[in-house]
Design an enzyme around this catalytic site. Structure first.
Site, PDB file in Angstrom:
ATOM      1  N   LYS A 297       0.864  -1.182   0.000  1.00 15.78           N
ATOM      2  CA  LYS A 297       0.000   0.000   0.000  1.00 15.78           C
ATOM      3  C   LYS A 297       0.893   1.222   0.000  1.00 15.78           C
ATOM      4  O   LYS A 297       2.040   1.150   0.464  1.00 15.78           O
ATOM      5  CB  LYS A 297      -0.872   0.011   1.265  1.00 15.78           C
TER       6      LYS A 297
ATOM      7  N   ASP B 278      -7.193   4.101  -4.329  1.00 13.32           N
ATOM      8  CA  ASP B 278      -7.823   3.935  -3.015  1.00 13.32           C
ATOM      9  C   ASP B 278      -8.448   5.300  -2.712  1.00 13.32           C
ATOM     10  O   ASP B 278      -8.725   6.055  -3.664  1.00 13.32           O
ATOM     11  CB  ASP B 278      -6.775   3.524  -1.955  1.00 13.32           C
TER      12      ASP B 278
HETATM   13  P1  NDP Z   1     -13.171   7.506  -2.389  1.00 16.07           P
HETATM   14  O1  NDP Z   1     -12.105   8.516  -2.203  1.00 16.07           O
HETATM   15  O2  NDP Z   1     -13.745   7.297  -3.732  1.00 16.07           O
HETATM   16  O3  NDP Z   1     -14.398   7.800  -1.393  1.00 16.07           O
HETATM   17  C1  NDP Z   1     -14.232   7.824  -0.022  1.00 16.07           C
HETATM   18  C2  NDP Z   1     -15.546   8.235   0.614  1.00 16.07           C
HETATM   19  O4  NDP Z   1     -15.453   8.095   2.023  1.00 16.07           O
HETATM   20  C3  NDP Z   1     -15.904   9.691   0.345  1.00 16.07           C
HETATM   21  O5  NDP Z   1     -17.287   9.842   0.307  1.00 16.07           O
HETATM   22  C4  NDP Z   1     -15.307  10.420   1.548  1.00 16.07           C
HETATM   23  O6  NDP Z   1     -15.972  11.625   1.871  1.00 16.07           O
HETATM   24  C5  NDP Z   1     -15.523   9.381   2.647  1.00 16.07           C
HETATM   25  N1  NDP Z   1     -14.440   9.461   3.629  1.00 16.07           N
HETATM   26  C6  NDP Z   1     -13.139   9.228   3.421  1.00 16.07           C
HETATM   27  N2  NDP Z   1     -12.436   9.418   4.538  1.00 16.07           N
HETATM   28  C7  NDP Z   1     -13.317   9.794   5.452  1.00 16.07           C
HETATM   29  C8  NDP Z   1     -13.204  10.125   6.810  1.00 16.07           C
HETATM   30  N3  NDP Z   1     -12.021  10.137   7.448  1.00 16.07           N
HETATM   31  N4  NDP Z   1     -14.340  10.440   7.488  1.00 16.07           N
HETATM   32  C9  NDP Z   1     -15.536  10.430   6.849  1.00 16.07           C
HETATM   33  N5  NDP Z   1     -15.704  10.121   5.559  1.00 16.07           N
HETATM   34  C10 NDP Z   1     -14.610   9.807   4.876  1.00 16.07           C
HETATM   35  O7  NDP Z   1     -12.564   6.148  -1.803  1.00 16.07           O
HETATM   36  P2  NDP Z   1     -13.022   4.649  -2.094  1.00 16.07           P
HETATM   37  O8  NDP Z   1     -14.493   4.580  -2.250  1.00 16.07           O
HETATM   38  O9  NDP Z   1     -12.156   4.115  -3.156  1.00 16.07           O
HETATM   39  O10 NDP Z   1     -12.582   3.941  -0.728  1.00 16.07           O
HETATM   40  C11 NDP Z   1     -13.472   3.790   0.370  1.00 16.07           C
HETATM   41  C12 NDP Z   1     -12.985   2.667   1.260  1.00 16.07           C
HETATM   42  O11 NDP Z   1     -12.935   1.442   0.506  1.00 16.07           O
HETATM   43  C13 NDP Z   1     -11.571   2.833   1.840  1.00 16.07           C
HETATM   44  O12 NDP Z   1     -11.515   2.221   3.110  1.00 16.07           O
HETATM   45  C14 NDP Z   1     -10.699   2.040   0.871  1.00 16.07           C
HETATM   46  O13 NDP Z   1      -9.487   1.620   1.466  1.00 16.07           O
HETATM   47  C15 NDP Z   1     -11.625   0.863   0.591  1.00 16.07           C
HETATM   48  N6  NDP Z   1     -11.356   0.116  -0.641  1.00 16.07           N
HETATM   49  C16 NDP Z   1     -11.267   0.731  -1.849  1.00 16.07           C
HETATM   50  C17 NDP Z   1     -11.050  -0.006  -2.988  1.00 16.07           C
HETATM   51  C18 NDP Z   1     -11.043   0.597  -4.350  1.00 16.07           C
HETATM   52  O14 NDP Z   1     -10.960  -0.165  -5.316  1.00 16.07           O
HETATM   53  N7  NDP Z   1     -11.155   1.918  -4.501  1.00 16.07           N
HETATM   54  C19 NDP Z   1     -10.834  -1.464  -2.928  1.00 16.07           C
HETATM   55  C20 NDP Z   1     -11.027  -2.033  -1.609  1.00 16.07           C
HETATM   56  C21 NDP Z   1     -11.251  -1.247  -0.518  1.00 16.07           C
HETATM   57  P3  NDP Z   1     -15.733  12.975   0.989  1.00 16.07           P
HETATM   58  O15 NDP Z   1     -16.508  12.757  -0.279  1.00 16.07           O
HETATM   59  O16 NDP Z   1     -16.270  14.082   1.820  1.00 16.07           O
HETATM   60  O17 NDP Z   1     -14.269  13.050   0.764  1.00 16.07           O
HETATM   61  O1  2IT Z   2      -7.837  -1.888  -0.710  1.00 12.68           O
HETATM   62  C1  2IT Z   2      -7.795  -2.353  -1.874  1.00 12.68           C
HETATM   63  O2  2IT Z   2      -7.954  -3.555  -2.103  1.00 12.68           O
HETATM   64  C2  2IT Z   2      -7.563  -1.407  -2.971  1.00 12.68           C
HETATM   65  N1  2IT Z   2      -7.492  -0.210  -2.741  1.00 12.68           N
HETATM   66  C3  2IT Z   2      -7.400  -1.920  -4.374  1.00 12.68           C
HETATM   67  C4  2IT Z   2      -6.015  -2.466  -4.591  1.00 12.68           C
HETATM   68  C5  2IT Z   2      -5.671  -2.810  -6.020  1.00 12.68           C
HETATM   69  O3  2IT Z   2      -4.494  -3.098  -6.238  1.00 12.68           O
HETATM   70  O4  2IT Z   2      -6.545  -2.807  -6.891  1.00 12.68           O
END
Ligand code: NDP
Ligand code: 2IT
Length: 460
Positions: free
Chosen positions: A135, A175
């Protein structure tokens, strides 16, 4: 060699065993402790994996191969030099090249990235694909920055990162705060520096090497996993069920989309400023426009749907969140770590929720996990439930290597099959280790064993 006979003894043993150089309230410690307690049946029965085993498998697994930390200096639109910290934690490559996302958020620090990279090792192991765990990211905040500033930051970040990555070495992805726009700029800079058109990042836009369905993959995958878990454990479906979701980013909005496809009723989402509750079911097209295109606050939703309930984050007590007090059948935390507390778990149970699926990484606190498992909630842990993103990243690596393009339907079918097979493996492992229905232990044991066996086979 001492045998461990109870979870209490395992806890004592883990305290004695120096598992990391971090404090016990650090998120990295939280992630390690959960895994080590889950795998204690292996300490009890197998000589290979015990804490004191000759091969030191646990000691080796809990220490990253390397933590790369670097300065990122870049020029903002006012021609002022800004400085951020960049990181890449390459944790373990026993199963394949390091693989895992990049997070750009002001909260990013080494502890957060170590917990995420450690979780990624076991998640990637569960997928069955040949990928290790990593990461990275930065404390850079893309919010409020111009496109040009985001591009300049990404270029400066890649100027340093490119030394450590490669299609067979380490393949970053997105992420929090890193989507197709950021991956595009990072890829452009890598190509410029190396003159090499490599599949060195996944989550690329489709027209220059990305896989179809990578944006949807994590959110859709969470729902495919949950559908299978409900079928196996409760003989139930999601059709017609009220569902609550947190987050309003890539994972949350695509989870909402798949819930709608399956006839469920998603009624909530959240962002860093507040919670939206629309009991009629969310207007997804409006949400996508506001959050993914215009990058605005959820409060803007009220301009189109004035009768929707909106709770600003400041209006809610500490250690509880408005979104988890909405009655629902199934809940989907999809925002960030530790966003579902003990109070939230109690509120969900009180209001009749039967299943919680973690779209975000480690969204439930240690206390919340314990309450949910003790009260019989079906808990789909992040490293299994949200593996769909990295699964399609793995597919993108395959397509890049073979210079192929798979159709949306092909990727979707493969994703569905992989998520269902992860669910079945987790359920079967839980049963094998006498914790039937405990998907947290099932995922940790199954994920750990594949990596540990590879490490043993590869020697020290
Ligand atoms: P994005 O940046 O697309 O969205 C994150 C969302 O969560 C936004 O709505 C943001 O609010 C909110 N958020 C983030 N941090 C905080 C915080 N500290 N307090 C309150 N709200 C918060 O990220 P993703 O959707 O990609 O990721 C979301 C989660 O999923 C994370 O935990 C990530 O590690 C996990 N994940 C992501 C993957 C991926 O493929 N993208 C794969 C597997 C897991 P705002 O809009 O106001 O910024
Ligand atoms: O938390 C996760 O699994 C991710 N942010 C995606 C990782 C990836 O390599 O696609």
């Amino acid at each position: 060699m001492r045998k461990i006979n109870s979870i209490e003894e395992a806890k004592e043993e883990i305290k004695k065993f120096k598992i990391s150089d971090c404090a016990e309230d650090d998120v990295f410690f939280q992630a390690l402790e959960e895994v080590l307690l889950s795998i204690y049946p292996l300490f009890k029965s197998g000589e290979l994996y015990t804490l004191s085993a000759k091969n030191a498998i646990v000691k080796r697994l809990v220490m990253p191969d390397r933590v790369i930390k670097f300065k990122v200096a870049w020029l903002d639109d006012d021609n002022i030099v800004q400085v951020n910290t960049g990181y890449r934690v390459q944790f373990n490559n026993a199963l394949g090249p390091y693989k895992g996302g990049l997070r750009f958020h002001p909260s990013v620090n080494e502890g957060i990235l170590k917990f995420l990279a450690f979780e990624q090792i076991l998640k990637n192991s569960l997928t069955g694909l040949p990928i290790g765990g990593a990461k990275g990211g930065s404390d850079f905040d893309p919010k409020g920055k111009s496109d040009f500033e985001v591009m300049k930051f990404c270029s400066a970040f890649m100027t340093e990162l490119h030394k450590y990555i490669g299609p067979r070495v380490d393949v970053p992805a997105g992420d929090i705060g890193v989507g197709a726009r950021e991956i595009g700029y990072l890829f452009g800079e890598y190509k410029k520096i190396t003159s090499s058109y490599d599949g060195v990042l996944t989550g690329k836009p489709f027209f220059f090497g990305g896989s179809l369905m990578r944006p949807e993959a994590t959110g859709y995958g969470v729902i495919y996993f949950t559908r299978k878990m409900l079928e196996l454990e409760a003989k139930e479906s999601l059709k017609g069920k009220i569902c609550t979701v947190s987050g309003a980013g890539n994972v949350a909005l695509h989870a909402i989309e798949k819930l709608l496809h399956l006839g469920a009723i998603p009624v909530s989402c959240t962002d860093s400023k507040g919670t939206l509750h629309d009991p009629r079911g969310l207007d997804l097209e409006l949400l996508k426009d506001l959050k993914l295109k215009q990058r605005q606050s959820l409060q803007e939703y009220l301009k189109t749907h004035p009768d929707t309930e909106y709770t600003p984050i400041s209006d809610y007590p500490k250690n509880a969140h408005a979104v988890w007090n909405i009655p629902c059948y199934a809940a989907f935390p999809c925002a960030t770590q530790n966003e579902l507390t003990a109070n939230d778990a109690n509120n969900l149970i009180k209001n009749g929720c039967i299943s919680v699926s973690e779209g975000a990484n480690m969204p439930s606190t240690k206390e919340a996990v314990s309450i949910m498992l003790n009260k019989g909630i079906l808990l789909a842990p992040a490293k299994a439930a949200n593996a769909g993103g990295v699964v399609v990243s793995g597919f993108e690596m395959s397509q890049n290597a073979a210079m192929q393009k798979w159709t949306f339907e092909e990727v979707d079918e493969k994703l569905k099959a992989t998520m269902e097979s992860i669910c079945e493996k987790v359920a079967a492992t839980a049963e094998e280790y006498h914790v039937k229905g405990n998907y947290v232990d099932g995922a940790n044991i199954a994920g750990f064993k594949r990596v540990a066996d590879a490490m043993i086979a590869e020697g020290i």
